[in-house]
Design a protein around this motif. Structure first.
Motif, PDB file in Angstrom:
ATOM      1  N   TYR B  33       0.881  -1.166   0.000  1.00 42.16           N
ATOM      2  CA  TYR B  33       0.000   0.000   0.000  1.00 42.16           C
ATOM      3  C   TYR B  33       0.921   1.220   0.000  1.00 42.16           C
ATOM      4  CZ  TYR B  33      -3.824  -2.959   1.872  1.00 42.16           C
ATOM      5  OH  TYR B  33      -4.776  -3.921   2.080  1.00 42.16           O
ATOM      6  N   ASP B  36      -1.173   3.488   4.565  1.00 44.24           N
ATOM      7  CA  ASP B  36      -2.247   2.721   5.182  1.00 44.24           C
ATOM      8  C   ASP B  36      -3.538   3.547   5.115  1.00 44.24           C
ATOM      9  OD1 ASP B  36      -3.702   0.876   6.472  1.00 44.24           O
ATOM     10  OD2 ASP B  36      -2.721   1.077   8.425  1.00 44.24           O
ATOM     11  N   SER B  38      -7.742   3.874   3.973  1.00 46.19           N
ATOM     12  CA  SER B  38      -8.936   3.023   3.857  1.00 46.19           C
ATOM     13  C   SER B  38      -9.317   2.769   2.391  1.00 46.19           C
ATOM     14  CB  SER B  38     -10.104   3.605   4.638  1.00 46.19           C
ATOM     15  OG  SER B  38     -10.409   4.880   4.174  1.00 46.19           O
ATOM     16  N   ARG B  41      -7.551  -0.194   1.333  1.00 51.86           N
ATOM     17  CA  ARG B  41      -8.073  -1.383   2.042  1.00 51.86           C
ATOM     18  C   ARG B  41      -9.407  -1.831   1.429  1.00 51.86           C
ATOM     19  NH1 ARG B  41      -6.171   1.300   6.828  1.00 51.86           N
ATOM     20  NH2 ARG B  41      -8.282   2.004   7.269  1.00 51.86           N
ATOM     21  N   HIS B  44      -8.663  -3.580  -1.779  1.00 53.01           N
ATOM     22  CA  HIS B  44      -8.111  -4.919  -1.550  1.00 53.01           C
ATOM     23  C   HIS B  44      -9.188  -5.889  -1.059  1.00 53.01           C
ATOM     24  CE1 HIS B  44      -5.002  -7.837  -1.283  1.00 53.01           C
ATOM     25  NE2 HIS B  44      -5.360  -8.133  -0.039  1.00 53.01           N
ATOM     26  N   ARG B  65       2.093  -8.544   3.465  1.00 57.23           N
ATOM     27  CA  ARG B  65       1.597  -7.160   3.391  1.00 57.23           C
ATOM     28  C   ARG B  65       2.664  -6.160   3.807  1.00 57.23           C
ATOM     29  NH1 ARG B  65      -2.736 -10.147   4.749  1.00 57.23           N
ATOM     30  NH2 ARG B  65      -4.650  -9.768   3.558  1.00 57.23           N
ATOM     31  N   ARG B  67       2.797  -2.090   4.506  1.00 56.02           N
ATOM     32  CA  ARG B  67       2.107  -0.792   4.572  1.00 56.02           C
ATOM     33  C   ARG B  67       3.099   0.248   5.054  1.00 56.02           C
ATOM     34  NH1 ARG B  67      -2.089  -3.902   7.381  1.00 56.02           N
ATOM     35  NH2 ARG B  67      -3.757  -4.407   5.923  1.00 56.02           N
TER      36      ARG B  67
END
Lengths: 302, 310
Positions: B33, B36, B38, B41, B44, B65, B67
């Motif tokens: 990412y 980080d 939203s 997210r 994903h 992951r 971030r």
């Protein structure tokens, strides 16, 4: 959101029904009933109200009877509610005029002539200029924003166009189909990225571009309909021959006096032209190409 | 006779191609990412949803992951780490992370997401796949002008996230046609934002799709609140702080990415469309902020927005 639109439409309709009489007090005398004219939601209802109100005042003054306009929330509502709402006439689009003529027996009186002298209008199929759509094939799996099933520009012509290009099942071909209720809303749906394909008549698009120069650069026209009759005022058979003549003369003469010209300016038109059923032959032709009997035409949005 | 039949059958079975299970064809998927956020997210989440829908058991996939803090060094470190971990595929959200991934490897397929379509160079990269978006920049300005009269607008972008530079240029071009002045605020690091914004005077602030910028959305909101000016944003998840958010449809981005990943990890046919453009947007209108800032209420937004925050 739908609720908000319905709420606003109802609010506006109520407002128009109770708004102060624009003409003199003599119109309120007993025995002289007002004339109620229905309007299809061509555009933003507030903008439409601004356009039509001076016209109501002008006609009222000329014919000596109070003229009220009521905007309905959907094109098809005019057909469904013409009798129950006691309408004496309605400004209708090409398709709604034909449906109202066949189903309700209304009589087309005058057609709006635009500022360039045309009593016809064409519809455009529009997409975003920075998008990937250049032909009907590219529309597969995209989102389409129709205006209303009872609109030529916003439904009938696009459906005929798609059929001619091998698209027979719209629901399967597009990933999402929705109805915006007015032409400008369909354009904004495309501009805002909520839809990939939209529909608008050329007059509305011209108005929108004149108030926002960026719109022209954002949109691309991929198809244009043949000439179709412009918005037409049709009257109920209940209206007497005498009153019909009075209204006809008033509207045909409107551009011949300064007050009338001012009203026309605010209305965004050049005048009116006498209408006849023959003007609607192109509409019957489109319906025929879909093998649809106008009396059985489903004009309600699903 | 039975023996011959058995042998024929056995030979036949031996030559029937056995399809590998989804999970066996892939060991590891690396994930970066750009920050980080939203928005990333949500995308994903959609990727996982659609992978499962396509029959891929995502529980059997090892996701690594990353971030990182949104800056160039961290993006590069994260990308290199994923290469060292022998990722079979790298998913990168945002142009910062994607650029780092492309620098780190030219052989591992990199599937990008949440990148503006205007960044055309990404489509020429040999191991590049993914889904880009467009947002109607003119619509931001159109709705903003319905809410308030504007003469000076500011745009925050990052030179390290090239698609945000494209967005800034688009914004500037549209404003030029409307005779609106635009101040570009190029942010190189998260720590720059506060001091740079405090220096400028503007009627509204447009946040590009920059991870560095959106990472500090709350700070930006507080500064703009102090100046009594609205914020316009692109990323889903920022709508609480923004007067108007026109965001790319995260679900469609996720679906397009998932389809590519599915094709790559199962080997079921070639990836026909390596670069998928998502044009569908969602509109969020913050009515609460409109009232708080004493702005006009654009009625079209009230009736057509996907979400109205009251």
């Amino acid at each position: 959101m739908k609720r908000s639109i319905i709420f606003l439409s109802v609010l506006l309709s109520l407002f128009m029904l109770i708004c102060p009489d624009p003409c003199k007090s003599e119109d309120k005398s007993p025995g002289k009933e007002g004339i109620l004219i229905g309007l299809i939601p061509e555009e933003n209802i507030f903008k439409q109200m601004e356009r039509y109100m001076p016209l109501a005042g002008y006609i009222s003054e000329k014919i000596g009877r109070k003229v009220k306009f009521t905007i309905l929330s959907k094109y098809g509502d005019i057909i469904d509610r013409f009798n129950s709402r006691g309408m004496d006439g309605a400004f209708l689009g090409g398709l709604t005029t034909v449906i109202a003529y066949e189903k309700l027996g209304v009589i087309p009186l005058v057609t709006v002539v635009d500022t360039e002298g045309n009593a016809t209008v064409r519809g455009h199929i529009i997409v975003r200029r920075d998008g990937v759509i250049n032909s009907p094939d590219d529309m597969k799996g995209k989102i389409v924003a129709f205006v209303d099933r009872a609109s030529i520009t916003g439904y009938l012509f696009p459906v005929v166009y798609m059929k001619e290009h091998g698209i027979n099942n719209i629901r399967d071909f597009f990933s999402e189909v929705f109805f915006t209720g007015s032409c400008d809303a369909s354009v904004y749906a495309v501009l805002d990225g909520r839809a990939d394909v939209g529909f608008v008549n050329e007059t509305e698009l011209r108005d929108m571009i004149s108030s926002d120069v960026t719109i022209k650069k954002e949109l691309k026209i991929i198809a244009t309909s043949p000439d179709m009759p412009n918005v037409t005022l049709s009257l109920s058979k209940r209206i007497s021959e005498k009153m019909r003549k009075k209204l006809l003369d008033t509207l045909l003469d409107i551009s011949n006096n300064s007050k009338g010209r001012e009203v026309l300016k605010r209305f965004g038109a050049g005048g009116f032209r006498r209408a006849s059923v023959n003007d609607f032959t192109p509409v019957y032709r489109l319906l025929k190409s879909l093998n649809v009997n106008v009396k059985e035409y489903n004009y309600r949005n699903k | 006779m039975k023996k011959i039949t058995f042998l024929i059958l056995a030979a036949f079975l031996l030559f029937i191609p056995i399809e590998k299970s989804d999970a066996s064809s892939v060991k590891t998927i690396g994930l970066i990412y750009s920050a980080d956020l939203s928005f990333y997210r949500i995308i994903h989440g959609a990727v996982i949803k659609y992978l499962n829908k396509y029959g891929v058991d995502t529980r059997k996939i090892k996701f690594i992951r990353q971030r990182p803090f949104p800056d160039v060094v961290s993006w590069n470190n994260a990308a290199r780490k994923l290469v060292v971990y022998d990722s079979d595929i790298i998913i990168a959200y945002g142009s910062g992370a994607a650029e780092a991934a492309f620098s780190a490897t030219s052989s591992i397929p990199v599937i990008y997401g949440a990148i503006d379509h205007g960044l055309s160079k990404i489509k020429k990269i040999k191991n590049g796949y993914g889904s880009s978006y467009t947002v109607p920049i003119a619509s931001f300005i159109r709705y903003l002008r319905e809410a308030k009269d504007v003469n000076n607008l500011a745009v925050v972008y990052s030179p390290f996230e090239p698609d945000t530079v494209v967005q800034y240029r688009q914004f500037r071009q549209i404003c030029k046609e409307l005779s609106i002045n635009v101040t570009g605020i190029p942010v190189k690091s998260v720590s720059d934002i506060e001091s740079m914004l405090k220096l400028e005077q503007f009627d509204a602030l447009f946040l590009t799709g920059s991870a560095i910028v959106n990472y500090r959305i709350k700070t930006i909101y507080e500064i703009c609140r102090g100046k009594k000016v609205p914020v316009l944003s692109i990323f889903d998840g920022t709508e609480e702080y923004s007067l108007l958010t026109i965001t790319p449809d995260a679900d469609r981005i996720g679906r397009a990415m998932a389809h590519i990943i599915y094709k790559l990890i199962t080997g079921r046919g070639p990836v026909k469309k390596r670069h998928v453009l998502v044009t569908k947007t969602k509109i969020y209108f913050n009515l609460r902020l409109t009232t708080e800032l004493g702005l006009r209420i654009p009625m079209r937004l009230v009736t057509s927005a996907d979400k109205v925050i009251k």
